[in-house]
Structures are given as structure tokens and as C-alpha cells.
Design an enzyme around this catalytic site. Sequence first.
Site, PDB file in Angstrom:
ATOM      1  CD  GLU A 224      -9.077   0.382   6.483  1.00  0.00           C
ATOM      2  OE1 GLU A 224      -9.980   0.776   5.734  1.00  0.00           O
ATOM      3  OE2 GLU A 224      -9.006  -0.805   6.861  1.00  0.00           O
ATOM      4  CG  HIS A 240      10.360 -17.685  19.495  1.00  0.00           C
ATOM      5  ND1 HIS A 240      11.145 -18.587  20.170  1.00  0.00           N
ATOM      6  CD2 HIS A 240       9.121 -17.768  20.042  1.00  0.00           C
ATOM      7  CE1 HIS A 240      10.409 -19.218  21.073  1.00  0.00           C
ATOM      8  NE2 HIS A 240       9.179 -18.735  21.017  1.00  0.00           N
ATOM      9  CE  LYS A 332     -11.175  -1.443  -2.540  1.00  0.00           C
ATOM     10  NZ  LYS A 332     -12.373  -1.648  -1.730  1.00  0.00           N
TER      11      LYS A 332
HETATM   12  O1  PA5 Z   1     -12.095  -0.694   5.248  1.00  0.00           O
HETATM   13  C1  PA5 Z   1     -12.100  -0.610   4.040  1.00  0.00           C
HETATM   14  O2  PA5 Z   1     -12.720   0.288   3.421  1.00  0.00           O
HETATM   15  C2  PA5 Z   1     -11.326  -1.611   3.225  1.00  0.00           C
HETATM   16  O3  PA5 Z   1     -10.467  -2.344   4.036  1.00  0.00           O
HETATM   17  C3  PA5 Z   1     -12.302  -2.552   2.476  1.00  0.00           C
HETATM   18  O4  PA5 Z   1     -12.977  -3.368   3.397  1.00  0.00           O
HETATM   19  C4  PA5 Z   1     -11.531  -3.389   1.460  1.00  0.00           C
HETATM   20  O5  PA5 Z   1     -10.942  -2.557   0.511  1.00  0.00           O
HETATM   21  C5  PA5 Z   1     -12.424  -4.400   0.759  1.00  0.00           C
HETATM   22  O6  PA5 Z   1     -13.599  -3.805   0.273  1.00  0.00           O
HETATM   23  P1  PA5 Z   1     -14.986  -4.551   0.554  1.00  0.00           P
HETATM   24  O7  PA5 Z   1     -15.061  -4.652   2.051  1.00  0.00           O
HETATM   25  O8  PA5 Z   1     -16.037  -3.669   0.003  1.00  0.00           O
HETATM   26  O9  PA5 Z   1     -14.888  -5.873  -0.120  1.00  0.00           O
END
Ligand code: PA5
Length: 336
Positions: A224, A240, A332
Site C-alpha cells: 500500500e 513444508h 470501493k
Molecule cells: O489501508 C487501507 O486504506 C485499507 O486497507 C483499509 O483499511 C480497508 O480498505 C478497510 O477500510 P477501513 O479501515 O476504513 O474499514
Amino acid sequence: MKFGDINKEDMQSMANGFPLMLGAVQPSESSLDAALDISRERKGGLCLIGMGGSAIAGELCKGLLNDSSPHPIICVKDYSLPHFVDSNWVVIAVSYSGNTEETISAFKHAQQRKCEIFTITSGGNLQELADPNTRTLLPGGFQPRAALPLILSVELLLLETMIGRTRTDLAPISKKLRLIAESWPVGVTPPDKLAKEMQGTIPLFMASGHLEAVAYRAKCQINENSKIASFHSVIPEANHNEIESLGWFNSMGVLPIFIRSEHENPRVSARFNATSEIYEDEGAKPIHLWHPKRTKIEELLIHTFYLDLVSVELANLTGADSVSVERIARLKRTLS
Ligand code: PA5
């Protein structure tokens, strides 16, 4: 630097602010009272729901508490709950934004099954749906993954209360994290130097026991923040299966990074060392990361903080935008 100085538009600032976020929020008083009541009851188990950056604190807590919890602790990253999660279970629903559809769906399943539900969020639908008595509101505006120390500060204390353990005082750990980052101890490669070693590779984070979730977190942060392919695996299981793919490591540029612990089972230590030897014999150059002389929780948090910083340094090197997660946002939007 103070908590209020953290720049929510800048991942470097948010990553540097990790120690300041740790312990900066507490579970709400009414949540703690309800958690204390739970410690006096016989519960079926504790189910932690959430996705992505909001799920990882639960995974880290599970790794820390599994050894001492009288109740099973499970993490669910999905729309629905396993069949066995019934009215005798406690659910902690975490969504930083409060709008993640899988988490909202699992939350509604928990309501239908009459589970006792706690929520941790900074707003959104989850804030509206939640029982205010068992809800903790977090400061808003951070990227969810950067809010990990805030989420963990609440989730860990709730879980410790529910299982009848003394609540961890996070303030001294926060201080240690701040000091360690001012001058990385001898034997610890500074994050910018490790990032340089990782440039152009596919990092494969390997860990064991309570640090398993740290490896997963590191993989996610590299994905990310640095926008780079990365994977994680677990010792002993990787011995394994994954070990047989070693022949591909060099041609694909896979860099094994072993997240080590002074608390690891001696047989696991032997496995890490033997695995390293085999990998080296075939030309891979595993890196072993240690943060010695720490308690389990300190070690887990220092590794996490350190690797968060590495992910940002790697983004700086490659010119990736470490804040924006445009593809996640697009998905999303498409599904909403
Ligand atoms: O790091 C991120 O932006 C994502 O992994 C979010 O955490 C994920 O999409 C879930 O969203 P939220 O944390 O708002 O529930």
C-alpha cells in the site's frame, strides 16, 4: 513532535508519529465496564472483524494474547461470520472509516445472532449503527493503515480486560519507540538503508508465532505505501512447501526477510537458521531482523514500527505516492 503535529497528508509524518499514536486513545469508560463484565462470564470466544488496515491490530493482538486467553480469539475478514459464532460470542468490529461494506455486513450478522458487540471507528455508518455504550471513537483523518497504533491502543486494552489480564501500560513502550527511532541501536540497519537493500526486489517477510501478523503487516505496508509486490509466510509451515520454490527466488528477485524473535521456540530458531543456510546455498540472501532484549509486546511493536518506516523509505526511493490508495478507492466506488 506532538500528536497534534502529525501531518495526515504525509505518510512519513504518520509513520514517524507511530509512537505518539500508541496510547493516545483509550477505550471509552462504558466499553471498559462492559469488557470487565465479560471477563466474569464464560464466553464462547472473541471474534475480531475488520478489513485491511483496520484488521491488522486484531491480528497483532491475537498473536500476543493467544498464549494466555481462556477464550478462542478469531479474526474474520469477510462479509459473514463462521457458523459457530453465536450469542455467546463477543464481537469487536473495527472499521476506521466506518464504511467498509464487508465489516458492516459482518457487524449486521453479529447483531442478528445477538452477539455482544463492541465497535472501534472514527465515524461513518458504523458509528451510527453501534451501541454508544460499547463504542470507542477514534480521532479521524488518518489513513486507516496509519491509524494502527490508535486502533491497537483500544483493541488490546479491551481484549486484555475481557480475558482478565492486566491492561498493558502503553506509555513506556511509546517512549521506548520514540527513543529507539532517534538512534537505531547497533545491529539494527536504519530503515532507509534497509529500503535501499530492498529496492528492485520482491520482499518476502517470514515470521513465526506472535510475530506472524508483523510479517503480514509488513507485506501490506509494502503493497500500500511502496506500491510494490510483496508476500509473507510463516515458519514452520513454509518449510513444508514454499522452500521447494527456492529455485525461483533469484530469477524473480525474491528477497527473504526473516522477522526474528528472542522469544521464539528453540526448534523454530533452529528452523530459521537451517532455512537460511539452505536459501544461502542456493544464492538467496536472507536478511534477519532482530530487536533484542525486549518483551514480546515491545518486540512486536518495534518490528511493526520499523517496517512501517521501511515501507515509506522504499516509497521515497521509488517515487511512489505512499498516501494515495487510488485502486482500493476505485474498487470501493465501483462496488458501492
Ligand atoms: O489501508 C487501507 O486504506 C485499507 O486497507 C483499509 O483499511 C480497508 O480498505 C478497510 O477500510 P477501513 O479501515 O476504513 O474499514
